[in-house]
Design a protein around this motif. Structure first.
Motif, PDB file in Angstrom:
ATOM      1  N   LEU A  45      68.106   9.101  -2.558  1.00 22.08           N
ATOM      2  CA  LEU A  45      68.056  10.519  -2.910  1.00 22.08           C
ATOM      3  C   LEU A  45      67.251  10.715  -4.187  1.00 22.08           C
ATOM      4  N   VAL A  46      67.184   9.647  -4.992  1.00 25.33           N
ATOM      5  CA  VAL A  46      66.418   9.632  -6.234  1.00 25.33           C
ATOM      6  C   VAL A  46      65.600   8.347  -6.253  1.00 25.33           C
ATOM      7  N   LEU A  47      64.385   8.423  -6.785  1.00 25.94           N
ATOM      8  CA  LEU A  47      63.518   7.258  -6.908  1.00 25.94           C
ATOM      9  C   LEU A  47      63.397   6.860  -8.371  1.00 25.94           C
ATOM     10  N   SER A  48      63.263   5.582  -8.636  1.00 23.71           N
ATOM     11  CA  SER A  48      63.024   5.076  -9.980  1.00 23.71           C
ATOM     12  C   SER A  48      61.577   4.610 -10.049  1.00 23.71           C
ATOM     13  N   VAL A  49      60.788   5.251 -10.911  1.00 22.47           N
ATOM     14  CA  VAL A  49      59.362   4.965 -11.018  1.00 22.47           C
ATOM     15  C   VAL A  49      59.084   4.345 -12.385  1.00 22.47           C
ATOM     16  N   PRO A  50      58.526   3.122 -12.436  1.00 23.21           N
ATOM     17  CA  PRO A  50      58.220   2.496 -13.737  1.00 23.21           C
ATOM     18  C   PRO A  50      57.157   3.291 -14.497  1.00 23.21           C
ATOM     19  N   THR A  51      57.367   3.483 -15.795  1.00 24.63           N
ATOM     20  CA  THR A  51      56.367   4.102 -16.661  1.00 24.63           C
ATOM     21  C   THR A  51      56.350   3.327 -17.973  1.00 24.63           C
ATOM     22  N   THR A  52      55.367   3.604 -18.811  1.00 25.25           N
ATOM     23  CA  THR A  52      55.296   2.931 -20.110  1.00 25.25           C
ATOM     24  C   THR A  52      56.440   3.353 -21.025  1.00 25.25           C
ATOM     25  N   SER A  53      57.104   4.456 -20.694  1.00 22.28           N
ATOM     26  CA  SER A  53      58.238   4.940 -21.491  1.00 22.28           C
ATOM     27  C   SER A  53      59.580   4.552 -20.886  1.00 22.28           C
ATOM     28  N   GLY A  54      59.542   3.698 -19.860  1.00 19.00           N
ATOM     29  CA  GLY A  54      60.773   3.298 -19.193  1.00 19.00           C
ATOM     30  C   GLY A  54      60.885   3.935 -17.815  1.00 19.00           C
ATOM     31  N   PRO A  55      61.962   3.639 -17.093  1.00 26.07           N
ATOM     32  CA  PRO A  55      62.115   4.168 -15.735  1.00 26.07           C
ATOM     33  C   PRO A  55      62.143   5.695 -15.709  1.00 26.07           C
ATOM     34  N   MET A  56      61.397   6.245 -14.782  1.00 24.55           N
ATOM     35  CA  MET A  56      61.391   7.694 -14.543  1.00 24.55           C
ATOM     36  C   MET A  56      62.188   7.959 -13.280  1.00 24.55           C
ATOM     37  N   LEU A  57      63.172   8.800 -13.374  1.00 22.11           N
ATOM     38  CA  LEU A  57      63.977   9.174 -12.209  1.00 22.11           C
ATOM     39  C   LEU A  57      63.381  10.432 -11.595  1.00 22.11           C
ATOM     40  N   ARG A  58      63.037  10.313 -10.332  1.00 22.71           N
ATOM     41  CA  ARG A  58      62.347  11.405  -9.639  1.00 22.71           C
ATOM     42  C   ARG A  58      63.111  11.801  -8.393  1.00 22.71           C
ATOM     43  N   LEU A  59      63.296  13.080  -8.208  1.00 22.35           N
ATOM     44  CA  LEU A  59      63.975  13.568  -7.008  1.00 22.35           C
ATOM     45  C   LEU A  59      63.151  13.204  -5.775  1.00 22.35           C
ATOM     46  N   ALA A  60      63.772  12.595  -4.797  1.00 24.55           N
ATOM     47  CA  ALA A  60      63.057  12.218  -3.576  1.00 24.55           C
ATOM     48  C   ALA A  60      62.647  13.469  -2.826  1.00 24.55           C
ATOM     49  N   GLU A  61      61.549  13.370  -2.113  1.00 27.87           N
ATOM     50  CA  GLU A  61      61.104  14.500  -1.316  1.00 27.87           C
ATOM     51  C   GLU A  61      62.092  14.732  -0.174  1.00 27.87           C
ATOM     52  N   PRO A  62      62.382  16.004   0.164  1.00 30.53           N
ATOM     53  CA  PRO A  62      63.330  16.295   1.236  1.00 30.53           C
ATOM     54  C   PRO A  62      62.781  15.841   2.582  1.00 30.53           C
ATOM     55  N   ARG A 120      66.688  18.826 -10.354  1.00 30.00           N
ATOM     56  CA  ARG A 120      66.010  19.973  -9.744  1.00 30.00           C
ATOM     57  C   ARG A 120      65.532  20.964 -10.798  1.00 30.00           C
ATOM     58  N   ARG A 121      66.252  21.045 -11.912  1.00 27.75           N
ATOM     59  CA  ARG A 121      65.875  21.989 -12.965  1.00 27.75           C
ATOM     60  C   ARG A 121      64.803  21.432 -13.906  1.00 27.75           C
ATOM     61  N   ALA A 122      64.586  20.108 -13.836  1.00 29.92           N
ATOM     62  CA  ALA A 122      63.631  19.472 -14.740  1.00 29.92           C
ATOM     63  C   ALA A 122      62.186  19.746 -14.299  1.00 29.92           C
ATOM     64  N   ARG A 123      61.265  19.672 -15.237  1.00 28.79           N
ATOM     65  CA  ARG A 123      59.853  19.861 -14.927  1.00 28.79           C
ATOM     66  C   ARG A 123      59.393  18.760 -13.967  1.00 28.79           C
ATOM     67  N   HIS A 124      58.718  19.149 -12.932  1.00 23.98           N
ATOM     68  CA  HIS A 124      58.250  18.243 -11.876  1.00 23.98           C
ATOM     69  C   HIS A 124      59.406  17.519 -11.173  1.00 23.98           C
ATOM     70  N   ARG A 125      60.616  18.006 -11.396  1.00 27.96           N
ATOM     71  CA  ARG A 125      61.817  17.434 -10.749  1.00 27.96           C
ATOM     72  C   ARG A 125      61.949  15.952 -11.053  1.00 27.96           C
ATOM     73  N   GLU A 126      61.735  15.606 -12.326  1.00 25.02           N
ATOM     74  CA  GLU A 126      61.854  14.213 -12.753  1.00 25.02           C
ATOM     75  C   GLU A 126      62.251  14.169 -14.221  1.00 25.02           C
ATOM     76  N   LEU A 127      62.935  13.067 -14.591  1.00 27.25           N
ATOM     77  CA  LEU A 127      63.372  12.859 -15.967  1.00 27.25           C
ATOM     78  C   LEU A 127      63.306  11.376 -16.284  1.00 27.25           C
ATOM     79  N   LEU A 128      62.946  11.055 -17.519  1.00 25.70           N
ATOM     80  CA  LEU A 128      63.064   9.676 -17.958  1.00 25.70           C
ATOM     81  C   LEU A 128      64.540   9.292 -17.982  1.00 25.70           C
ATOM     82  N   LEU A 129      64.825   8.072 -17.585  1.00 26.99           N
ATOM     83  CA  LEU A 129      66.211   7.592 -17.636  1.00 26.99           C
ATOM     84  C   LEU A 129      66.777   7.738 -19.040  1.00 26.99           C
TER      85      LEU A 129
END
Length: 242
Positions: free
Chosen positions: A225-242, A188-197
């Motif tokens: 509660l969290v989604l894993s989104v593939p990126t060129t830098s590895g999995p991106m963990l993103r907070l699911a929408e409420p 929740r504190r991360a920018r865009h509510r997402e972080l690289l794994l």
């Protein structure tokens, strides 16, 4: 092996196991069981995973549920109501469950009752819980039921019925909730509510994540509660929408 490699292997395993075969489900059970931090609970709890954690590895949920029902009918696992919602079930190996329960009761005045309960009600029915009528048919009176509740083997469901439980389950639930809160708070504190794994793993583990980052992530991903989104830098963990 680093934490990054272990969890990265789990992400790849998810891709390989979309078929939901029995072998894939059992491999997922083994992988998650290996992540269970036995020492955190004083070696009192058997390896316990949450059913939805399996969904983070095997995407065919119907296949997972079907095979778990088969394993339960065969007497290899038990499903436990863990008190985190009606759809949240724990999965535990029957042999490990029995071993830890008997070890915890060794030398206790309740030990004979507990062994009789395991050999009677638990062996006779794979159900999530028991009605008072059933327990009395198996020879367990009101005093016995009170003792089994005190021992942590039964928890009240409603008047005249109980869930099967395991001693120490409350500590596990508290650890899971603390771990969830710690990771969700960081997202929740991360920018865009997402972080690289990778970024999450390289930071110091947040307070409350003692149960283990990988174990918590499988919980959050399986519960969606969290989604894993593939990126060129590895999995991106993103907070699911409420």
């Amino acid at each position: 092996m680093s934490r990054r490699r272990r969890y990265g292997d789990g992400i790849e395993a998810k891709r390989r196991r979309r078929d939901g075969s029995p072998g894939a489900v059992e491999a997922a059970l083994g992988a998650l069981g290996a992540l269970f931090p036995i020492g955190l609970f004083g070696d009192l709890l058997p390896p316990l995973v949450l059913r939805h954690q399996l969904y983070s590895i095997v995407s065919d949920r119907t296949a997972v549920d079907r095979h778990l029902d088969r394993l339960r009918a065969d007497g290899r696992i038990r499903l436990l109501h863990v008190g985190l919602g009606s759809d949240t079930l724990g999965v535990v190996c029957v042999d490990a469950y029995r071993e830890k329960v008997l070890a915890g009761a060794a030398g206790s005045p309740r030990a004979p009752l507990i062994r009789r309960f395991l050999d009677g009600a638990v062996a006779a029915s794979p159900a999530l819980g028991y009605e008072e009528r059933e327990l009395k048919e198996w020879g367990f009176g009101d005093r016995d039921i009170t003792q089994l509740v005190a021992a942590g083997l039964l928890t009240l469901r409603d008047a005249g019925s109980w869930w099967l439980s395991v001693p120490g389950l409350g500590r596990f639930i508290r650890a899971i909730l603390r771990g969830r809160g710690a990771i969700l708070s960081r997202l929740r504190r991360a920018r865009h509510r997402e972080l690289l794994l990778e970024e999450l793993q390289e930071r110091r583990a947040p307070p409350g994540a003692a149960i283990g980052l990988s174990f918590i992530l499988h919980d959050l991903l399986g519960a969606q509660l969290v989604l894993s989104v593939p990126t060129t830098s590895g999995p991106m963990l993103r907070l699911a929408e409420p």
